[in-house]
Structure formats: structure tokens, C-alpha cells
Design an enzyme around this catalytic site. Structure first.
Site, mmCIF file in Angstrom:
data_model
loop_
_atom_site.group_PDB
_atom_site.id
_atom_site.type_symbol
_atom_site.label_atom_id
_atom_site.label_comp_id
_atom_site.label_asym_id
_atom_site.label_seq_id
_atom_site.Cartn_x
_atom_site.Cartn_y
_atom_site.Cartn_z
ATOM 1 C CD GLU A 141 -3.085 -1.140 0.481
ATOM 2 O OE1 GLU A 141 -3.084 -0.385 -0.801
ATOM 3 O OE2 GLU A 141 -4.267 -2.193 0.453
ATOM 4 C CG HIS A 165 -4.526 -0.007 6.262
ATOM 5 N ND1 HIS A 165 -5.800 0.080 5.716
ATOM 6 C CD2 HIS A 165 -3.752 -1.211 5.380
ATOM 7 C CE1 HIS A 165 -6.385 -1.197 5.254
ATOM 8 N NE2 HIS A 165 -5.465 -2.388 5.004
ATOM 9 C CG HIS A 167 -7.471 -5.561 7.489
ATOM 10 N ND1 HIS A 167 -6.458 -6.422 7.089
ATOM 11 C CD2 HIS A 167 -7.062 -4.238 6.472
ATOM 12 C CE1 HIS A 167 -6.107 -6.125 5.835
ATOM 13 N NE2 HIS A 167 -5.785 -4.959 5.200
ATOM 14 C CG HIS A 236 -9.308 -3.237 2.522
ATOM 15 N ND1 HIS A 236 -8.382 -3.346 1.083
ATOM 16 C CD2 HIS A 236 -8.320 -3.773 3.234
ATOM 17 C CE1 HIS A 236 -7.087 -3.773 1.593
ATOM 18 N NE2 HIS A 236 -7.274 -3.536 3.210
HETATM 19 O O1 2HA Z 1 -0.533 -5.027 4.298
HETATM 20 O O2 2HA Z 1 -3.256 -4.596 4.437
HETATM 21 O O3 2HA Z 1 -4.462 -3.380 2.378
HETATM 22 C C1 2HA Z 1 -1.587 -6.079 3.573
HETATM 23 C C2 2HA Z 1 -2.826 -4.996 3.573
HETATM 24 C C3 2HA Z 1 -3.052 -4.641 2.703
HETATM 25 ZN ZN ZN Z 2 -5.754 -3.880 3.978
#
Ligand code: 2HA
Ligand code: ZN
Length: 302
Positions: A141, A165, A167, A236
């Protein structure tokens, strides 16, 4: 090889190993590197980083670059040209997680799972100056991270330095209901608990489902980052940005907690924002008025 050659070889190896050991310890002991690793560990502990999910980057200050420079590789990697130039990031340095790394492991071996990259004087190419030992590469990313840094640096007058970032399950679940509708998403979050409007009166952005690591995802994220410090990638995860590691982890945590509450409330009453005592539009306006917050008024539903 004669004895003297052996001795010289031994000495050379010893000296370079000693230098390496000193430099490993030193960079890893810098405040920004410790905070970087701690955020990765905290996010993993929170359950937001299954497999190799998630990534983190940090734009170093001039002082941090000056303090770290003596530990940079004497021979950096070759320049990697990108298909666009981030002119306002030219000459900047970023600490960034490696592609495929597990966030829970970052603190265990920062020189392997974190690298420092330098952008060239055009902002259109990068190279590794520290870390990524054993041939690591920046996260898949990278483009999204640089897009976010570029926009947030501009709109915050240089204050924003961290892009994170993750999840989180409940945020991804919520995104399935709201889709890429920033107004709807922001309302759901604001109505979940009183902290939300205090943390993000401007709302939270939302980007449609896209291929992870794609140019499309990066460019849609850029547009959203013009308005929002945090953006949900539908189906995502979540991206949060800000000045420092604690601020960004805090923003991420508030959004995740609100999404958790929405999911828990849905499980309790079977209709998430229709719960009898959900916060109303008037409640949200009252909080924003009391604290003189720049509330994104056109998002507020009654
Ligand atoms: O690094 O989260 O979006 C792995 C991820 C891709
Ligand atoms: Zn990701």
C-alpha cells in the site's frame, strides 16, 4: 589466505558487526522508532492485524533525519521510479512497514520489518536508506500511504505525519451497510457514542471496494483525504492519519469502538441505529455547539 589476511578479515568482520550492532540498537532506540513499533504491537494486540493485514508509515522530522543519517546505509538501494511524483514530499524520509510483514512481529525485528525510504528531489522515486534487511520491500500500500501523506501534509499545513491502516472486524462489517457513503457512515458512528463527534466532527470518509494495493484505491483515498483524517475502505478496513502515533491510534480506536457498539447494539435490538436511545441529530449538534467544533452539518440526520 594467510594468518595476517585471516586476522585482518576477522578484524574487518568484527568491526563491521560491532558497527552494525551499535547502529541497530541506536535506530531502534529513537523515540519515533519505538513509538512506531509500539503502535504495530498495540494494533496486533487489539486484533486488527490478521495475517499480514495492515501497515504503518511515518514522515520523519528534519531533526529525526539528521539524528538518524549516520546510521543510513553507505550504499542505499537503487532508486525506484513511481508513475507519479509527490512534489510536496520531495526529499522527505518515511519509516514504513515491509510488504508481507505481520504487525505483531515488527517490534521483534525492526530492521527487518521496517525500512526508512527517501524520496528524491522530484518526489517521483524512492530508495531504501535503512532497514528492510534480507531484501524486504515497502508495504504493497506504499502508493496509498504516499497519497495520504501528500494530501494530509498539504491540508494540515505540514502537521500530519502518521498514516495507519488496519482491518478491524466491526468497521469492515459496518462498511457493508453504509457502502461508500461518507455521510451515512459518519452518522452511524456519531450516533453510536458521544466521543465520536468530539474526535471527528468533520466525519469519516468512505471509499468503494477496490483491489488492495491498486492505483484506483490510492487515488480514491486521495480524494477522501482532502476532507477527512480517517477513511474507511469498504470491505477492507480503516486508514487513520494525524500528527503523532498516539493521536492516530486514538482516532482509530474511537472509530473501532463506535463500530463495535453498533454491532453489539444490533445484536441486542436487531436494528442498530433504531435503538430506542441512540444519539439523535440534535444530540450531536448540541455536543458540537458546546465544544465549538467544526461539525460537518450537512451529514447530520435527524
Ligand atoms: O498490508 O493490509 O491492504 C496488507 C494490507 C493490504
Ligand atoms: Zn489492508
Amino acid at each position: 589466505m594467510g594468518f595476517l589476511d585471516d586476522a585482518q578479515d576477522f578484524l574487518d568482520k568484527g568491526v563491521s558487526a560491532a558497527k552494525g550492532a551499535v547502529s541497530n540498537v541506536a535506530v531502534e532506540q529513537f523515540g519515533y522508532m519505538k513509538a512506531f513499533a509500539r503502535l504495530c504491537a498495540d494494533g496486533a494486540q487489539a486484533g486488527w492485524h490478521e495475517g499480514n493485514g495492515g501497515n504503518l508509515s511515518y514522515r520523519l522530522t528534519e531533526e529525526e533525519v539528521a539524528n538518524t543519517r549516520s546510521y543510513f546505509y553507505t550504499t542505499p538501494s537503487s532508486w525506484v521510479t513511481m508513475d507519479r511524483a509527490f512534489t510536496n514530499l520531495a526529499g522527505e524520509y518515511f519509516a514504513i512497514t515491509s510488504a508481507g510483514c505481520s504487525m505483531k512481529n515488527v517490534a521483534l525485528d525492526q530492521k527487518r520489518f521496517v525500512g526508512i525510504i527517501e524520496l528524491d528531489s522530484s518526489g517521483g522515486a524512492w530508495r531504501v536508506v535503512w532497514g528492510f534487511k534480507d531484501g524486504g520491500q515497502p508495504t504493497s500500500e506504499l502508493l496509498s500511504h504516499l497519497e495520504c501523506h501528500s494530501v494530509r501534509k498539504r491540508v494540515t499545513g505540514g502537521v500530519s505525519r502518521v498514516v495507519y491502516h488496519a482491518h478491524p472486524t466491526s468497521v469492515i462489517a459496518l462498511s457493508k451497510l453504509t457502502g461508500p457513503d461518507a455521510g451515512r457512515l459518519s452518522n452511524e458512528l456519531w450516533r453510536a457514542m458521544t466521543e465520536c463527534v468530539l474526535f471527528f466532527p468533520e466525519g469519516v470518509g468512505a471509499v468503494p471496494t477496490s483491489v488492495p494495493g491498486s492505483d484506483e484505491l490510492a487515488s480514491q483515498t486521495t480524494q477522501a483525504m482532502e476532507e477527512f483524517a480517517a477513511v474507511v475502505w469498504v470491505n477492507h478496513g480503516l486508514l487513520s492519519t494525524g500528527a503523532g502515533f498516539d493521536e492516530v491510534f486514538g482516532l482509530e480506536s474511537v472509530i473501532v469502538k463506535a463500530a463495535d457498539i453498533i454491532c453489539a447494539t444490533a445484536a441486542l435490538v436487531g436494528a442498530h441505529t433504531q435503538a430506542s436511545f441512540a444519539l439523535t441529530g440534535a444530540d450531536i449538534r448540541a455536543i458540537a455547539e458546546q465544544y465549538h467544533l467544526p461539525l460537518r452539518a450537512d451529514f447530520v440526520e435527524e
